[in-house]
Design a protein around this motif. Structure first.
Motif, PDB file in Angstrom:
ATOM      1  N   VAL A  42       4.696   0.878  -1.350  1.00 26.22           N
ATOM      2  CA  VAL A  42       4.755   2.373  -0.575  1.00 26.22           C
ATOM      3  C   VAL A  42       3.362   2.975  -1.037  1.00 26.22           C
ATOM      4  N   GLY A  43       3.246   4.040  -0.414  1.00 28.03           N
ATOM      5  CA  GLY A  43       2.047   4.963  -0.480  1.00 28.03           C
ATOM      6  C   GLY A  43       1.491   5.580   0.358  1.00 28.03           C
ATOM      7  N   PRO A  44       0.872   6.782   0.436  1.00 28.14           N
ATOM      8  CA  PRO A  44       0.513   7.388   1.555  1.00 28.14           C
ATOM      9  C   PRO A  44      -0.433   6.694   2.591  1.00 28.14           C
ATOM     10  N   SER A  45      -0.625   7.060   3.780  1.00 29.52           N
ATOM     11  CA  SER A  45      -1.511   6.280   4.661  1.00 29.52           C
ATOM     12  C   SER A  45      -3.150   6.408   3.895  1.00 29.52           C
ATOM     13  N   GLY A  46      -3.764   5.433   4.012  1.00 28.10           N
ATOM     14  CA  GLY A  46      -5.116   5.314   3.612  1.00 28.10           C
ATOM     15  C   GLY A  46      -4.948   5.035   2.122  1.00 28.10           C
ATOM     16  N   ASP A 199      11.533   5.158   3.074  1.00 31.68           N
ATOM     17  CA  ASP A 199      12.212   4.962   1.710  1.00 31.68           C
ATOM     18  C   ASP A 199      13.449   4.018   1.875  1.00 31.68           C
ATOM     19  N   ALA A 200      14.175   4.233   2.979  1.00 28.44           N
ATOM     20  CA  ALA A 200      15.504   3.609   3.161  1.00 28.44           C
ATOM     21  C   ALA A 200      15.197   2.027   3.154  1.00 28.44           C
ATOM     22  N   ILE A 201      14.162   1.844   3.713  1.00 25.99           N
ATOM     23  CA  ILE A 201      13.685   0.268   3.476  1.00 25.99           C
ATOM     24  C   ILE A 201      13.449  -0.174   2.265  1.00 25.99           C
ATOM     25  N   ALA A 202      12.612   0.922   1.561  1.00 25.40           N
ATOM     26  CA  ALA A 202      12.081   0.629   0.316  1.00 25.40           C
ATOM     27  C   ALA A 202      12.962   0.465  -0.612  1.00 25.40           C
ATOM     28  N   ALA A 203      14.181   1.204  -0.513  1.00 26.30           N
ATOM     29  CA  ALA A 203      15.371   1.073  -1.352  1.00 26.30           C
ATOM     30  C   ALA A 203      16.116  -0.086  -1.219  1.00 26.30           C
ATOM     31  N   ARG A 204      15.931  -0.826  -0.407  1.00 28.58           N
ATOM     32  CA  ARG A 204      16.573  -2.086  -0.336  1.00 28.58           C
ATOM     33  C   ARG A 204      15.955  -3.467  -0.874  1.00 28.58           C
ATOM     34  N   MET A 205      14.710  -2.911  -1.412  1.00 28.19           N
ATOM     35  CA  MET A 205      13.960  -3.913  -2.042  1.00 28.19           C
ATOM     36  C   MET A 205      14.089  -3.939  -3.366  1.00 28.19           C
ATOM     37  N   ALA A 206      13.954  -5.054  -4.108  1.00 33.09           N
ATOM     38  CA  ALA A 206      14.282  -5.039  -5.599  1.00 33.09           C
ATOM     39  C   ALA A 206      13.213  -4.493  -6.349  1.00 33.09           C
ATOM     40  N   THR A 207      12.019  -4.541  -6.003  1.00 36.47           N
ATOM     41  CA  THR A 207      10.889  -4.132  -6.622  1.00 36.47           C
ATOM     42  C   THR A 207       9.994  -3.001  -5.784  1.00 36.47           C
ATOM     43  N   ARG A 208       9.480  -1.985  -6.329  1.00 32.73           N
ATOM     44  CA  ARG A 208       8.667  -0.873  -5.521  1.00 32.73           C
ATOM     45  C   ARG A 208       7.300  -0.947  -6.128  1.00 32.73           C
ATOM     46  N   TRP A 209       6.165  -1.204  -5.654  1.00 30.40           N
ATOM     47  CA  TRP A 209       5.054  -1.066  -5.945  1.00 30.40           C
ATOM     48  C   TRP A 209       4.326   0.505  -5.235  1.00 30.40           C
ATOM     49  N   THR A 210       3.806   1.264  -5.791  1.00 24.28           N
ATOM     50  CA  THR A 210       3.139   2.239  -5.276  1.00 24.28           C
ATOM     51  C   THR A 210       1.598   2.432  -5.402  1.00 24.28           C
ATOM     52  N   MET A 211       1.125   2.338  -4.285  1.00 25.09           N
ATOM     53  CA  MET A 211      -0.351   2.697  -4.117  1.00 25.09           C
ATOM     54  C   MET A 211      -0.718   4.197  -4.029  1.00 25.09           C
ATOM     55  N   ASP A 212      -1.906   4.479  -4.482  1.00 24.45           N
ATOM     56  CA  ASP A 212      -2.548   5.853  -4.458  1.00 24.45           C
ATOM     57  C   ASP A 212      -3.840   5.790  -4.815  1.00 24.45           C
ATOM     58  N   HIS A 213      -4.639   6.163  -3.476  1.00 26.79           N
ATOM     59  CA  HIS A 213      -6.069   6.098  -3.445  1.00 26.79           C
ATOM     60  C   HIS A 213      -6.792   4.809  -4.246  1.00 26.79           C
ATOM     61  N   GLY A 214      -6.060   3.719  -3.633  1.00 25.83           N
ATOM     62  CA  GLY A 214      -6.789   2.615  -4.202  1.00 25.83           C
ATOM     63  C   GLY A 214      -6.271   1.985  -5.542  1.00 25.83           C
TER      64      GLY A 214
END
Lengths: 226, 883
Positions: A42-46, A199-214
């Motif tokens: 997950v993370g914002p566009s770009g 978020d609903a899709i992300a919530a169904r995954m076991a792991t969440r990775w977050t990207m922010d400005h690279g």
């Protein structure tokens, strides 16, 4: 026993910015993916989600760092056998029917004889058997994305990388799509990495990775800067 | 906003704009060069026609009229450059006694020119032997009387006692037809044969010998004023020059109020050239406009190739609130870049091309208004080609259209109406109508100011062109859409194991592919038809020039100094492929003196081209074999056959000059066939016989001419021959290049050289561009599809299988349909333009080398398109982000 499919260490990626400078999209990212993983990116566009997926799938090369696919063979062997891709926008080959699109990776892999049978099985599994002869232009967005997922599964990959596959679908269709995908992958050992804003899709995954400005700011491995 | 848009377009869609600009540039360049050709062709035709006129006006003073007043009126005519006096006197005959025999001729003429005549009319008298001053005798008269310099000839004046003159020199009168023409006859009157016997006296001697005859029998003497006009004052266009000269002549006639008759040789010549000028325009239309149409179609095809992307862009712009006007305005900015860039590029390239191709007359035409119109047309094309599809799509598009790049093809209306077959049928009908009128496209009647061009003749090839293009699309579409074994067979060499999937993919892109194939086929067809027509034209031009000159190089001698005596020297020249002697004698058929050519029928064909059209009642080989099998056989012109009511097998007694007694004796010949034309022979009446028989019956085997086929440039062989023969004034060497310049109202008067260069260069470029550019643009518009293929695992070789599949399909379709329709079009053009061929060609001349190179270049352009597209589609994941 889980096997490690991908290991990335300190990878970075930059591009020319059109004004003789360079723009950095990925910064010193460390990460690893094991078989059977369910990861939401997950993370914002770009923020670098698509670029990271491209590098993880061998579509692009990092400008720094190191990436390996310990269980997937050499770089040349990654696709179509080991890694399947699903994209956000329409990604079916427009000149081929839905059935031909699903069987295409098998034909590219030299398994032409099995392509039609596998294609029919997968379309049936996704509830799309009656659409086999339709051109992509004649499909709805949800149907097209299910076809794209069926295509990604056709050759039996160990890893599927999906770049916002529900980005153009309404929430009901998106949930239906994801239900179908997760059911299909259950107990297969196939790892799934999904880049998503949902978020609903992300919530169904076991792991969440977050990207922010690279930067990869959260997850089992983090960028060194965080 | 516009600036931002165009910067984005140039950065991201450069090839689309560049492709459209290239199409505009091609169309503009072709139009500019064709215009230069047309302007220059007209000017060169006028210049050539004018230079071939020996005496512009022959003003014959009516007996009793005031010659001084007429001269004054001429002097007041602003464009008159020089006026000279020529006196003519009819005489009853000449007589000479040489070698113990007396020769007597029939009636003749004695002429005199004023002192400076030769300075303004240098080509009228060509010295052959002896002095060029004093009493000169025409070559044929000298032969008839068997006299030479130093001998005495008696002039049998009308109503006066004979008087002797001493011959100072023997001369040739190359323009005797004009010099001795009957002035004042209506234009349709049959031409008068020049006198057989002519003597030229110094003016003072003529006055003293014929003053009495002039007073006693004024009807037997004439005074002519020979006029040279200022040629540089004439308009460049032959039609305008004709109007100018004839108008000036009428004005002069009005001034002299019937005191003189005027033979307007220059006006007549320009009148004849008008037809050539019209044919030049016709050639421009027939050969040039299809090329321009093709370039225009190519431009539209290029702009249309981005339709899918444009629809998406328009949909996005609309979503963001852009109005139709704003979208059109943005497209107009894009169009301006392509139109202005393409026009500047095309005009510049055309002018550079014009400088490189001799004879296009760039500098002369550069200020012409025609050029401005052409440039404006290029600009208009650029704008229309861009804006029309945009406007059309804006009218019909709906939001869902933005998603479509491939859709199931609907059968177009023209296919449902079978328009292709209807057009081909109509083409056949119009062609048949033209054939039924004898392919008379251009009419410029002699003596009539009005001219006409039968523009209906253009309909047949135009309809065929359109019909063939649509039929190409129908047949290609049938093969591609059916995805049958034929399609798979075509793509299999390129697609290998992916044949089925590649064929399936191609079958869903029928519309785009058939347009690509049709464009390639049209371009190949254009190149094929143009090159075949040009090659046939040039081959016939050579035949025509050989007909006039005799062969590539001909050495003209006289009976006294025959060129055949130097045969061994001429045959041994390094540039000589074959040298053959030919007798040129004179023979009386009844009272009519005709040219007689003595040949070896078994060998003459090696030294010159003998077309089947030269003979009646059989081909050249048949007729010549008949002559070879009949030692005393003779071929006679059609006119003689009619005049003397001859039947095959008749015996004709010809009177030939015998070298043993210098007297004419009757020699029996057997009439075996009709010759319409023969190398070096005049058009009206001549005879062809076996040289061996003529030699035996006349006591001399002297061959006056030698015909030489060149294995190098004929001009160079002519130089070699001149060097080998030395400065013998009675031996004249001429090559076909010189003849081509002298030929008047016939094939080579329209110099196709410049047009050929333009056509062949542009057709190759367009054929290569049609195939390569269309493919490359198609590939680039589908980069994302190829990117996805790459993402799902296609190896580079597999990716290019899709590209090669398209390429091979375009090549196969383009080659087959293009070559077929090109050959048929060339055949139609040759038939329809029969008027420019003299004689008509027996078969099409195929330029194998050019066609081979052109097809290779098309194939290379396809390969280049694939290679150019291949790296970009396989290595850049950015295309995956492309919408």
């Amino acid at each position: 026993m889980d096997e490690t499919l991908v290991v990335a260490n300190g990878i970075g990626r930059d591009f020319p910015d059109g004004n003789a400078g360079r723009i950095t999209v990925l910064r010193d990212v460390d990460c690893a993916i094991s078989s059977g993983a369910r990861i939401a990116l997950v993370g914002p566009s770009g923020s670098g989600k698509s670029t990271l997926l491209h590098i993880l799938g061998g579509l692009d090369r990092p400008t720094s760092g190191r990436i390996e696919w310990p269980s997937l063979g050499s770089f040349e062997e990654l696709r179509p056998r080991q890694i399947g891709f699903v994209f956000q926008s329409p990604s079916l080959f427009p000149a081929l029917t839905a059935g031909q699109n699903v069987g295409l990776p098998m034909i590219l892999a030299g398994e032409r004889d099995a392509a039609d049978r596998t294609s029919a099985l997968l379309l049936d599994a996704f509830g799309l058997a009656e659409l086999a002869d339709k051109l992509p232009e004649e499909l709805s967005g949800g149907q097209a994305q299910r076809i794209a997922m069926a295509r990604a599964l056709a050759i039996g990959p160990k890893l599927i990388l999906a770049d916002e596959p529900t980005g153009q679908l309404d929430s009901t269709t998106a949930q239906f799509f994801f239900d179908t995908v997760l059911n299909r992958l259950e107990n297969t050992g196939i790892a799934l990495v999904v880049a998503t804003h949902d978020d609903a899709i992300a919530a169904r995954m076991a792991t969440r990775w977050t990207m922010d400005h690279g930067w990869l700011r959260s997850g089992p491995y983090r960028s060194k800067a965080t | 906003m516009q600036l931002l848009w165009i910067r984005g377009v140039l950065a991201r869609r450069f090839l689309r704009v560049a492709g459209a600009a290239a199409g505009v540039a091609l169309a503009t360049a072709l139009l500019v060069t064709m215009t230069l050709f047309l302007l220059n062709a007209s000017a060169s035709m006028t210049a050539r026609a004018v230079s071939a006129v020996p005496i512009d006006w022959q003003v014959q003073v009516i007996p009793g009229a005031d010659a001084g007043a007429i001269g004054k009126a001429l002097a007041q005519t602003s464009k008159v450059k020089a006026v000279h006096h020529a006196q003519y006197a009819d005489i009853a005959g000449f007589q000479a006694r040489t070698g113990g025999t007396t020769q007597t001729t029939g009636p003749g003429q004695v002429v005199a020119f004023d002192n400076n005549y030769a300075s303004d009319f240098p080509a009228e008298i060509r010295p052959l032997s002896g002095s060029s001053r004093g009493v000169l005798i025409a070559q044929q008269t000298a032969a008839n009387l068997h006299v030479g310099p130093g001998d005495t000839v008696a002039i049998d004046r009308i109503g006066l006692p004979p008087i002797d003159v001493r011959i100072a020199g023997v001369v040739d009168l190359p323009d005797a037809d004009s010099l001795f023409q009957a002035v004042g006859l209506p234009p349709q009157a049959a031409p008068q044969a020049p006198p057989d016997n002519v003597l030229i006296l110094p003016q003072a001697q003529w006055e003293s010998l014929f003053d009495a005859q002039r007073k006693a029998r004024p009807d037997t003497t004439r005074l002519q004023l020979h006029v040279r006009l200022a040629h540089n004052a004439l308009p460049a266009d032959p039609v305008a020059a004709f109007t100018f000269v004839t108008g000036m002549e009428k004005n002069f006639e009005a001034k002299i109020a019937g005191q003189a008759l005027v033979a307007d040789n220059l006006g007549s010549r320009l009148g004849a050239v008008r037809e050539d000028a019209l044919y030049a325009s016709v050639l421009f239309l027939f050969l040039g406009l299809p090329g321009v149409a093709l370039a225009v179609a190519l431009t539209f095809a290029v702009t249309s190739s981005g339709a899918a992307r444009r629809r998406i862009e328009q949909a996005l712009l609309r979503v963001r609130g852009a109005t139709t006007r704003q979208i059109l305005s943005l497209s107009a900015t894009e169009a301006a870049v392509a139109a202005i860039g393409g026009t500047v590029l095309g005009t510049g390239a055309a002018l550079l091309f014009g400088l490189a191709v001799p004879g296009l007359g760039v500098t002369a035409a550069i200020n012409g208004p025609a050029l401005v119109i052409v440039i404006l047309a290029g600009l208009l094309l650029g704008f229309v080609a861009f804006l029309l599809p945009v406007w059309w799509e804006l009218r019909r598009s709906d939001p869902s259209a933005a998603r479509r790049s491939v859709e199931r093809d609907k059968t177009p209306l023209w296919r449902r109406l079978w328009l292709d077959l209807l057009l081909l049928g109509a083409a056949a009908l119009f062609f048949w109508l033209s054939a039924s009128t004898g392919y008379q496209i251009v009419l410029a009647p002699e003596g009539v100011a009005a001219t006409s061009v039968d523009y209906k003749a253009f309909i047949a090839p135009a309809l065929f062109w359109l019909g063939a293009a649509l039929l190409t699309m129908r047949l290609s579409a049938n093969v591609i859409a059916s995805n049958g074994s034929l399609l798979r067979t075509i793509v299999a060499p390129a697609a290998g194991p992916l044949t089925t999937i590649v064929a399936a993919a191609l079958s869903r892109q029928t519309r785009r592919l058939t347009i690509g194939i049709a464009m390639t086929a049209l371009a190949i067809s254009f190149a094929t038809s143009t090159s075949i027509f040009n090659t046939t034209y040039n081959a016939q031009a050579r035949v025509d020039a050989q007909l006039t000159n005799g062969s590539d190089v001909t050495v003209f001698g006289t009976s006294d100094n025959p060129a055949g005596a130097r045969l061994a020297t001429l045959a041994s020249l390094s540039g000589t492929a074959f040298a053959e002697p030919m007798q040129h004698r004179f023979a009386y058929v009844g009272a009519d003196l005709q040219d007689l050519y003595g040949i070896d029928p078994t060998r003459i064909g090696r030294a010159t081209s003998l077309s089947d059209a030269y003979f009646s009642g059989g081909g050249a080989s048949t007729i010549l074999a008949g002559l070879a099998a009949t030692p005393n056989g003779v071929l006679v012109s059609e006119e003689t056959v009619q005049d003397f009511q001859l039947q095959p097998g008749d015996t004709i007694n010809l009177r030939l000059l015998d070298a043993r007694d210098h007297q004419y004796h009757a020699v029996p010949f057997k009439f075996i066939g009709v010759a319409r034309e023969f190398p070096t022979a005049p058009k009206d009446s001549f005879l062809v016989a076996n040289a061996a028989y003529v030699a035996r019956m006349t006591g001399t085997d002297a061959a006056e001419y030698v015909l030489m086929r060149a294995k190098i440039d004929p001009a160079l062989l002519a130089q070699q021959a001149r060097a080998a023969l030395g400065t013998d004034p009675s031996l004249k060497v001429a090559d076909i290049g010189q003849a081509a310049h002298l030929i008047g109202s016939s094939l080579t008067a329209v110099d196709l050289g410049g047009l050929t260069t333009i056509e062949l260069s542009f057709s190759v470029v367009m054929a290569a561009a049609a195939a390569g550019l269309m493919l490359a643009l198609g590939f680039i518009e589908r980069r994302r599809s190829f990117g996805i293929l790459n993402a799902i695992g296609a190896k580079p070789g597999q990716l290019t299988a899709f590209l090669w599949g398209e390429g091979i399909l375009v090549i196969a379709g383009g080659f087959i349909f293009g070559l077929l329709s090109g050959v048929v079009t060339a055949w139609m053009l040759v038939k329809l333009l029969a008027g420019v061929f003299d004689p008509p060609p027996e078969a099409l001349s195929i330029p194998w080398a050019y066609l081979g190179i052109m097809l290779c270049l098309v194939a290379v352009s396809v390969v280049a398109a694939v290679l150019f597209s291949r790296p970009s589609i396989s290595h850049d994941p950015e295309y995956l982000r492309d919408f």
